[in-house]
Scaffold this active site. Structure first.
Site, PDB file in Angstrom:
ATOM      1  N   HIS A   1      57.714  52.575  72.688  1.00  0.00           N
ATOM      2  CA  HIS A   1      57.832  52.707  74.143  1.00  0.00           C
ATOM      3  C   HIS A   1      59.170  52.142  74.638  1.00  0.00           C
ATOM      4  O   HIS A   1      59.842  52.754  75.478  1.00  0.00           O
ATOM      5  CB  HIS A   1      56.685  51.957  74.834  1.00  0.00           C
ATOM      6  CG  HIS A   1      55.369  52.669  74.771  1.00  0.00           C
ATOM      7  ND1 HIS A   1      55.224  53.997  75.059  1.00  0.00           N
ATOM      8  CD2 HIS A   1      54.122  52.206  74.472  1.00  0.00           C
ATOM      9  CE1 HIS A   1      53.947  54.340  74.940  1.00  0.00           C
ATOM     10  NE2 HIS A   1      53.262  53.276  74.574  1.00  0.00           N
TER      11      HIS A   1
ATOM     12  N   HIS B   1      53.941  50.016  68.075  1.00  0.00           N
ATOM     13  CA  HIS B   1      53.593  50.884  69.212  1.00  0.00           C
ATOM     14  C   HIS B   1      54.486  50.588  70.415  1.00  0.00           C
ATOM     15  O   HIS B   1      55.075  51.498  71.017  1.00  0.00           O
ATOM     16  CB  HIS B   1      52.120  50.661  69.561  1.00  0.00           C
ATOM     17  CG  HIS B   1      51.619  51.515  70.682  1.00  0.00           C
ATOM     18  ND1 HIS B   1      50.873  52.653  70.471  1.00  0.00           N
ATOM     19  CD2 HIS B   1      51.745  51.401  72.027  1.00  0.00           C
ATOM     20  CE1 HIS B   1      50.565  53.206  71.636  1.00  0.00           C
ATOM     21  NE2 HIS B   1      51.080  52.447  72.594  1.00  0.00           N
ATOM     22  N   GLU B   2      54.616  49.313  70.749  1.00  0.00           N
ATOM     23  CA  GLU B   2      55.409  48.929  71.912  1.00  0.00           C
ATOM     24  C   GLU B   2      56.905  49.091  71.654  1.00  0.00           C
ATOM     25  O   GLU B   2      57.675  49.362  72.590  1.00  0.00           O
ATOM     26  CB  GLU B   2      55.093  47.485  72.309  1.00  0.00           C
ATOM     27  CG  GLU B   2      53.637  47.242  72.681  1.00  0.00           C
ATOM     28  CD  GLU B   2      53.157  48.144  73.799  1.00  0.00           C
ATOM     29  OE1 GLU B   2      53.991  48.579  74.631  1.00  0.00           O
ATOM     30  OE2 GLU B   2      51.951  48.442  73.848  1.00  0.00           O
TER      31      GLU B   2
END
Length: 517
Positions: free
Chosen positions: A169, A165-166
């Site tokens: 980003h 997920h990160e």
């Protein structure tokens, strides 16, 4: 539920860490060196929370952001479309889930297990700016517990979902010329997670569409991870084909001690189950469907020679149980069972007779039947006898060659919970039995956790990615319709308030429904 001993160990560990941290900070001679040591390693300690941040992965993120710019442009635009669709879909999902939960609350016997609450409710990624931590609350049905034996799967899958997920980003931010200050991991109580620290000034200078690509990248990568894990799960038989075979039965990997399947003539680790009565078992799914079928159909009968029947008076008179069923074995023998049959001379009246017979001797090698006519095709002097059992209790022959049948008497779901099975049978003796189980279970956790994170984190709710996604979407679409920025922020605030209330209502009612039952 998580054992008390594990909770005690976790609390004791955090108390020891907090005590050591407090002592080192309060000591004049060690305080400066200790704080310098923490800062040099990017560590931060607070009650029940330890955080580590580093810049060592910044070059990796920058390299990923430079790979095929055209492909990355299409990739993150796809993530933008998915993020908007997921935000709308998550709201619809929460509304439908809330409706179902309220409908269950108004019934006298809610079927909690029937709907599985769509997936599980989770509160994750509670963010302050972009430095965030997760608190994962998963309502599993039935019950509210996570098996202790599967905690490792849960935490590893949770950490992997967070890192991916990160990563989304970070790469999206660098592609939009937003500086990444660092990447880090943390442990909150006992839940692991990850985060990226973005330079807020750069983030505020780019356009709303660019911001939206960055904010949607996290849930987009979680969705892709979910799809990849699901594809690997379906392709697992192909991947493991050189080492493991499938379709020949269900392999026993664990037998619960003291259960109905345990014992000298029960199941053992390594046995291959190929049938339950006349229901063939070629996979774990067959095992479950056969047990369900046997639970909801009348007890199977067996063809035995008429000469082997012994009337009930030889063991005592037949008598009624409390539930109205008949029994004729009054000696509480573990080897005898009461059978019912229609007297050969009274088939027109359908008068039933009862006989207490040694069960293994009677059913070994016998054909299954429903009526006497089924036995006539095998032997003219045979008769169909049916175990006389209590309601919902079944007599089941479990076939696991080359061993003799395991004979089970009880409630079929108890047999299902007594053993763990897998579809994968090792082709070679040195192969590890639990390797396919590990891969299969881990993939299922990744699918569940990463998929749930993609959906729930898209909800337009305060402190979730959905908050920033909604704000950027409103700035990108309403700037020509609502020219006043304060009015746009007010619209966003009320939408976020509604989304937060919807998510909170789902979690609160879901927890109440599960714990109340």
């Amino acid at each position: 539920m998580i054992p008390v001993s594990l909770l005690v160990c976790v609390m004791a560990g955090w108390c020891a860490v907090y005590l050591a941290d407090t002592l080192l900070r309060s000591t004049v001679t060690h305080r400066i060196n200790y704080e310098s040591w923490l800062a040099s390693r990017g560590l931060m300690l607070s009650p029940f929370h330890v955080r580590w941040q580093t810049t060592m992965f910044n070059r990796l993120f920058a390299y990923c952001a430079r790979i095929n710019p055209r492909a990355l442009y299409l990739w993150f635009n796809s993530g933008l479309v998915f993020g908007i669709a997921a935000m709308l879909g998550s709201v619809v999902l929460l509304i439908k889930t809330l409706q179902q939960t309220l409908a269950q609350m108004t019934t006298s016997n809610p079927r909690i297990g029937g709907c599985l609450f769509m997936l599980c409710f989770c509160i994750s990624h509670i963010c302050l700016s972009l430095s965030c931590f997760w608190l994962w609350v998963c309502l599993q049905v039935p019950g509210v517990n996570l098996p202790t034996s599967q905690l490792a799967y849960f935490f590893i899958a949770l950490l992997l979902s967070g890192v991916i997920h990160e990563l989304g980003h970070a790469v999206a931010a660098l592609r939009e010329q937003v500086r990444v200050n660092g990447f880090g991991m943390f442990v909150f109580v006992m839940y692991p997670g990850a985060f990226v620290d973005l330079f807020t000034t750069h983030l505020n200078l780019i356009s709303p569409t660019q911001q939206l690509r960055i904010f949607c990248a996290g849930v987009w990568h979680n969705f892709v991870l979910c799809v990849c894990a699901l594809a690997f799960l379906f392709l697992l038989p192909v991947v493991l084909f050189p080492m493991y075979s499938t379709g020949a039965g269900a392999l026993v990997t664990e037998v619960v001690q003291g259960s109905a399947a345990d014992g000298p003539r029960g199941l053992s680790v390594g046995d291959i189950v190929t049938g339950l009565e006349d229901c063939p078992v070629r996979a774990v799914e067959d095992w479950s469907s056969c047990l369900s079928h046997l639970s909801h159909t009348p007890q199977t009968g067996y063809c035995v020679p008429v000469t082997s029947l012994q009337p009930s008076w030889a063991h005592g008179r037949a008598f009624k149980r409390l539930d109205g069923t008949m029994d004729c074995c009054s000696n509480n023998s573990l080897t005898d069972l009461c059978f019912s049959y229609v007297k050969p001379q009274g088939r027109n009246s359908r008068e039933k007779e009862y006989a207490c017979m040694p069960v293994r001797k009677m059913v070994t090698g016998s054909q299954v039947c429903r009526t006497d006519d089924d036995c006539a095709a095998f032997h003219s002097a045979s008769i169909c006898v049916t175990p006389s059992l209590e309601n919902q209790t079944r007599f089941i022959r479990v076939t696991h060659p080359p061993n003799t049948h395991m004979l089970f008497v009880g409630y079929p779901p108890h047999l299902q919970y007594a053993v763990s099975l897998t579809n994968f049978v090792p082709r070679f003796g040195f192969l590890y039995l639990d390797l396919p189980v590990f891969l299969e279970t881990f993939c299922k956790y990744v699918v569940s956790l990463s998929g749930a994170l993609a959906v729930v984190n898209s909800v337009p709710c305060f402190a979730l990615d959905g908050q920033w996604m909604l704000n950027a979407l409103l700035e990108a679409t309403l700037v020509t319709v609502v020219t006043d920025r304060q009015k746009r922020e007010l619209i966003g605030f009320f939408l976020l308030l509604a989304g937060s209330a919807l998510l909170a209502a789902n979690v609160a009612l879901g927890l109440w429904m599960v714990t109340a039952r």
